[in-house]
Design a protein around this motif. Structure first.
Motif, PDB file in Angstrom:
ATOM      1  N   TYR A  87       0.677  -1.186  -0.039  1.00 45.94           N
ATOM      2  CA  TYR A  87      -0.127   0.357  -0.009  1.00 45.94           C
ATOM      3  C   TYR A  87       0.675   1.251  -0.458  1.00 45.94           C
ATOM      4  O   TYR A  87       1.885   1.451   0.686  1.00 45.94           O
ATOM      5  CB  TYR A  87      -1.005  -0.649   0.964  1.00 45.94           C
ATOM      6  N   VAL A  88       0.467   1.943  -0.666  1.00 48.75           N
ATOM      7  CA  VAL A  88       1.733   3.036  -1.203  1.00 48.75           C
ATOM      8  C   VAL A  88       0.677   4.446  -0.794  1.00 48.75           C
ATOM      9  O   VAL A  88       0.030   4.462  -1.480  1.00 48.75           O
ATOM     10  CB  VAL A  88       1.931   3.310  -2.528  1.00 48.75           C
ATOM     11  N   GLU A  89       1.580   5.209  -0.090  1.00 50.62           N
ATOM     12  CA  GLU A  89       0.425   6.855   0.440  1.00 50.62           C
ATOM     13  C   GLU A  89       0.623   7.483  -0.872  1.00 50.62           C
ATOM     14  O   GLU A  89       2.337   7.963  -0.515  1.00 50.62           O
ATOM     15  CB  GLU A  89       0.277   6.766   1.836  1.00 50.62           C
ATOM     16  N   LEU A  90       0.026   8.423  -1.440  1.00 48.23           N
ATOM     17  CA  LEU A  90       0.578   9.288  -1.599  1.00 48.23           C
ATOM     18  C   LEU A  90      -0.067  10.863  -1.252  1.00 48.23           C
ATOM     19  O   LEU A  90      -1.297  10.676  -0.912  1.00 48.23           O
ATOM     20  CB  LEU A  90      -0.908   9.353  -3.349  1.00 48.23           C
ATOM     21  N   PRO A  91       0.821  11.038  -0.475  1.00 49.11           N
ATOM     22  CA  PRO A  91       0.379  12.307   0.313  1.00 49.11           C
ATOM     23  C   PRO A  91      -0.831  13.210   0.050  1.00 49.11           C
ATOM     24  O   PRO A  91      -0.600  13.968  -1.139  1.00 49.11           O
ATOM     25  CB  PRO A  91       1.948  12.994   1.029  1.00 49.11           C
ATOM     26  N   GLY A  92      -1.936  13.554   0.759  1.00 47.01           N
ATOM     27  CA  GLY A  92      -2.789  14.273   0.626  1.00 47.01           C
ATOM     28  C   GLY A  92      -3.961  14.373  -0.183  1.00 47.01           C
ATOM     29  O   GLY A  92      -5.166  14.722  -0.328  1.00 47.01           O
ATOM     30  N   GLU A  93      -3.495  12.622  -0.735  1.00 48.71           N
ATOM     31  CA  GLU A  93      -4.346  12.122  -1.548  1.00 48.71           C
ATOM     32  C   GLU A  93      -5.506  10.934  -1.767  1.00 48.71           C
ATOM     33  O   GLU A  93      -6.389  10.638  -1.186  1.00 48.71           O
ATOM     34  CB  GLU A  93      -3.797  11.920  -3.444  1.00 48.71           C
ATOM     35  N   VAL A  94      -4.723  10.123  -1.210  1.00 53.27           N
ATOM     36  CA  VAL A  94      -5.132   8.012  -1.516  1.00 53.27           C
ATOM     37  C   VAL A  94      -4.074   7.617  -1.109  1.00 53.27           C
ATOM     38  O   VAL A  94      -3.409   7.578  -1.437  1.00 53.27           O
ATOM     39  CB  VAL A  94      -6.158   8.002  -2.425  1.00 53.27           C
ATOM     40  N   ILE A  95      -4.195   5.908  -0.512  1.00 55.68           N
ATOM     41  CA  ILE A  95      -3.783   5.011  -0.371  1.00 55.68           C
ATOM     42  C   ILE A  95      -3.935   4.195  -1.263  1.00 55.68           C
ATOM     43  O   ILE A  95      -4.830   4.441  -1.611  1.00 55.68           O
ATOM     44  CB  ILE A  95      -3.589   4.387   0.923  1.00 55.68           C
ATOM     45  N   VAL A  96      -2.833   3.678  -1.945  1.00 56.96           N
ATOM     46  CA  VAL A  96      -2.767   2.763  -3.476  1.00 56.96           C
ATOM     47  C   VAL A  96      -2.677   1.460  -3.216  1.00 56.96           C
ATOM     48  O   VAL A  96      -1.086   1.335  -2.723  1.00 56.96           O
ATOM     49  CB  VAL A  96      -3.193   3.587  -5.085  1.00 56.96           C
ATOM     50  N   GLU A  97      -3.256   0.008  -3.323  1.00 55.08           N
ATOM     51  CA  GLU A  97      -2.538   0.001  -3.107  1.00 55.08           C
ATOM     52  C   GLU A  97      -1.194  -1.315  -4.811  1.00 55.08           C
ATOM     53  O   GLU A  97      -2.648  -0.851  -5.947  1.00 55.08           O
ATOM     54  CB  GLU A  97      -3.571  -2.116  -3.384  1.00 55.08           C
ATOM     55  N   SER A  98      -0.743  -1.573  -4.959  1.00 58.09           N
ATOM     56  CA  SER A  98      -0.078  -1.585  -5.714  1.00 58.09           C
ATOM     57  C   SER A  98       1.579  -2.992  -5.457  1.00 58.09           C
ATOM     58  O   SER A  98       1.561  -2.584  -4.796  1.00 58.09           O
ATOM     59  CB  SER A  98       1.319  -0.358  -6.079  1.00 58.09           C
ATOM     60  N   ARG A  99       1.716  -3.728  -7.103  1.00 59.13           N
ATOM     61  CA  ARG A  99       2.885  -3.861  -7.040  1.00 59.13           C
ATOM     62  C   ARG A  99       4.614  -3.034  -6.530  1.00 59.13           C
ATOM     63  O   ARG A  99       4.178  -1.748  -7.044  1.00 59.13           O
ATOM     64  CB  ARG A  99       3.062  -4.337  -8.217  1.00 59.13           C
ATOM     65  N   ILE A 100       4.577  -3.993  -6.160  1.00 52.53           N
ATOM     66  CA  ILE A 100       6.138  -2.902  -5.923  1.00 52.53           C
ATOM     67  C   ILE A 100       7.838  -3.837  -6.613  1.00 52.53           C
ATOM     68  O   ILE A 100       7.355  -5.433  -6.342  1.00 52.53           O
ATOM     69  CB  ILE A 100       6.634  -2.969  -4.537  1.00 52.53           C
ATOM     70  N   THR A 101       8.282  -3.216  -7.241  1.00 56.83           N
ATOM     71  CA  THR A 101       9.323  -3.787  -8.041  1.00 56.83           C
ATOM     72  C   THR A 101      10.671  -2.750  -8.230  1.00 56.83           C
ATOM     73  O   THR A 101      10.500  -2.007  -6.623  1.00 56.83           O
ATOM     74  CB  THR A 101       9.003  -3.449 -10.097  1.00 56.83           C
ATOM     75  N   GLY A 102      11.474  -3.632  -8.396  1.00 56.23           N
ATOM     76  CA  GLY A 102      13.210  -2.793  -8.300  1.00 56.23           C
ATOM     77  C   GLY A 102      13.819  -2.874  -7.150  1.00 56.23           C
ATOM     78  O   GLY A 102      14.556  -2.309  -6.085  1.00 56.23           O
ATOM     79  N   ALA A 103      12.844  -4.442  -6.053  1.00 55.64           N
ATOM     80  CA  ALA A 103      13.378  -4.358  -4.296  1.00 55.64           C
ATOM     81  C   ALA A 103      13.169  -5.559  -4.220  1.00 55.64           C
ATOM     82  O   ALA A 103      12.666  -6.293  -4.477  1.00 55.64           O
ATOM     83  CB  ALA A 103      12.817  -3.355  -3.517  1.00 55.64           C
ATOM     84  N   LYS A 104      13.851  -6.508  -2.545  1.00 54.17           N
ATOM     85  CA  LYS A 104      13.254  -7.664  -2.145  1.00 54.17           C
ATOM     86  C   LYS A 104      12.974  -7.015  -0.742  1.00 54.17           C
ATOM     87  O   LYS A 104      13.008  -5.777  -0.487  1.00 54.17           O
ATOM     88  CB  LYS A 104      15.345  -8.471  -1.902  1.00 54.17           C
ATOM     89  N   LEU A 105      12.406  -8.151  -0.290  1.00 51.74           N
ATOM     90  CA  LEU A 105      11.260  -8.355   0.426  1.00 51.74           C
ATOM     91  C   LEU A 105      12.654  -7.243   1.585  1.00 51.74           C
ATOM     92  O   LEU A 105      11.673  -6.189   2.288  1.00 51.74           O
ATOM     93  CB  LEU A 105      10.445  -9.831   1.550  1.00 51.74           C
ATOM     94  N   GLU A 106      13.498  -7.940   1.500  1.00 57.21           N
ATOM     95  CA  GLU A 106      14.187  -7.644   2.367  1.00 57.21           C
ATOM     96  C   GLU A 106      14.799  -5.772   2.763  1.00 57.21           C
ATOM     97  O   GLU A 106      15.088  -4.942   3.902  1.00 57.21           O
ATOM     98  CB  GLU A 106      15.395  -8.448   3.394  1.00 57.21           C
ATOM     99  N   ASP A 107      14.501  -5.167   1.605  1.00 54.47           N
ATOM    100  CA  ASP A 107      14.919  -3.532   1.733  1.00 54.47           C
ATOM    101  C   ASP A 107      14.130  -3.221   2.176  1.00 54.47           C
ATOM    102  O   ASP A 107      14.001  -1.568   2.249  1.00 54.47           O
ATOM    103  CB  ASP A 107      15.201  -3.626  -0.498  1.00 54.47           C
ATOM    104  N   LEU A 108      12.779  -3.519   2.310  1.00 52.08           N
ATOM    105  CA  LEU A 108      11.023  -2.525   1.908  1.00 52.08           C
ATOM    106  C   LEU A 108      11.148  -2.052   3.458  1.00 52.08           C
ATOM    107  O   LEU A 108      11.798  -2.716   4.324  1.00 52.08           O
ATOM    108  CB  LEU A 108       9.855  -3.330   1.657  1.00 52.08           C
TER     109      LEU A 108
END
Length: 141
Positions: A87-108
């Protein structure tokens, strides 16, 4: 690039944006409502940058109607590649569900800066995702 999984999901152009809607009350929603629900709702380009709010790993083939990698004819669980969801918070707008790419689980990590991007979904369609901004900036250097 392939076709969009939904032609109205993000804007076209060199810097695409997810398309949400601004309700008459001023509240921002995602995705943009359709049909009767869209009455009085103005299309709204969401921010391309946000902060990681929550995340997990999709480690097994999702149930139908999933049509991504590993779900096609002659494919199956051995062909499936796990992916990250958040879930990515777009400040002042909304929270969207999304794929996350370019990272490993331990990087998040909570509050990590992410940017919108377009990624392949299957052999014919593209979808949206968010990726860590640090990875983008280090690749540009």
């Amino acid at each position: 690039m392939g076709q969009k999984i939904d032609p109205e999901l993000w804007s076209d152009g060199p810097e695409p944006h997810l398309m949400g809607g601004r309700l008459p009350s001023g509240e921002i929603v995602f995705p943009m409502p359709v049909g009767d629900a869209a009455e009085g709702v103005e299309p709204y380009k969401l921010s391309r940058r946000g902060k990681l709010w929550s995340w997990t790993s999709q480690g097994f083939l999702p149930k139908e109607p999933y049509e991504g990698p590993g779900s096609g004819p002659g494919e199956g669980p051995p062909d499936f590649q796990p992916f990250l969801l958040g879930y990515v918070e777009l400040p002042g707008e909304v929270i969207v569900e999304s794929r996350i790419t370019g990272a490993k689980l331990e990087d998040l990590h909570l509050g990590m800066d992410l940017e919108f991007c377009i990624v392949p979904f299957n052999a014919t369609h593209d979808t949206f995702a968010f990726r860590p901004i640090a990875n983008i900036e280090s690749q540009a250097a």
